[in-house]
Design an enzyme around this catalytic site. Structure first.
Site, short mmCIF file in Angstrom:
data_model
loop_
_atom_site.label_atom_id
_atom_site.label_comp_id
_atom_site.label_asym_id
_atom_site.label_seq_id
_atom_site.Cartn_x
_atom_site.Cartn_y
_atom_site.Cartn_z
N CYS A 37 0.42 1.78 0.97
CA CYS A 37 -0.19 2.04 2.27
C CYS A 37 -1.51 2.81 2.10
O CYS A 37 -1.50 4.02 1.85
CB CYS A 37 0.79 2.85 3.13
SG CYS A 37 0.09 3.37 4.72
N CYS B 295 -2.11 5.73 4.49
CA CYS B 295 -1.24 6.87 4.15
C CYS B 295 -1.90 7.72 3.07
O CYS B 295 -1.98 8.95 3.20
CB CYS B 295 0.11 6.38 3.63
SG CYS B 295 1.09 5.46 4.83
#
Length: 116
Positions: A81, A84
């Protein structure tokens, strides 16, 4: 002020998950998510459930009860991700700014520990 801090913790954790879904990493999303605002959110004022998780390095566990009385951000992330990973400097800045009053716990959603 405490309600604002609790809402911030919920918002940051949820926005990271939405960013991953919106980027295609976690699945497609059709349009912006709609969330209640302010004190309307069901989690504002509710104590987080206790948990203790093994950490990637070291023998200690990440234990939520050790952060009692502090603002805690629990961030669920994964190595795949991108948004993230981009949030890590922001969290570090918050931790630096607020010192021991803020605890950030990152929980990896990866299946394997390599790359964490």
């Amino acid at each position: 002020m405490r309600a604002v801090a609790e809402w911030l913790a919920v918002l940051v954790a949820v926005s990271g998950a939405i960013a991953c879904e919106s980027s295609g990493a976690g699945g497609a999303r059709s349009g912006p998510a709609k969330f209640p605002t302010g004190d309307e959110h069901a989690l504002v004022g509710v104590a987080a459930p206790a948990f203790s998780l093994p950490v990637q390095s070291g023998a200690d566990n990440a234990d939520l009860s050790a952060a009692a009385g502090k603002v805690v951000i629990v961030d669920f992330w994964a190595t795949w991700c991108g948004p993230c990973k981009e949030s890590f400097p922001f969290y570090q800045g918050l931790a630096d700014q607020h010192g021991g009053d803020l605890v950030v716990i990152g929980v990896s959603e990866d299946d394997e520990p390599e790359g964490i």
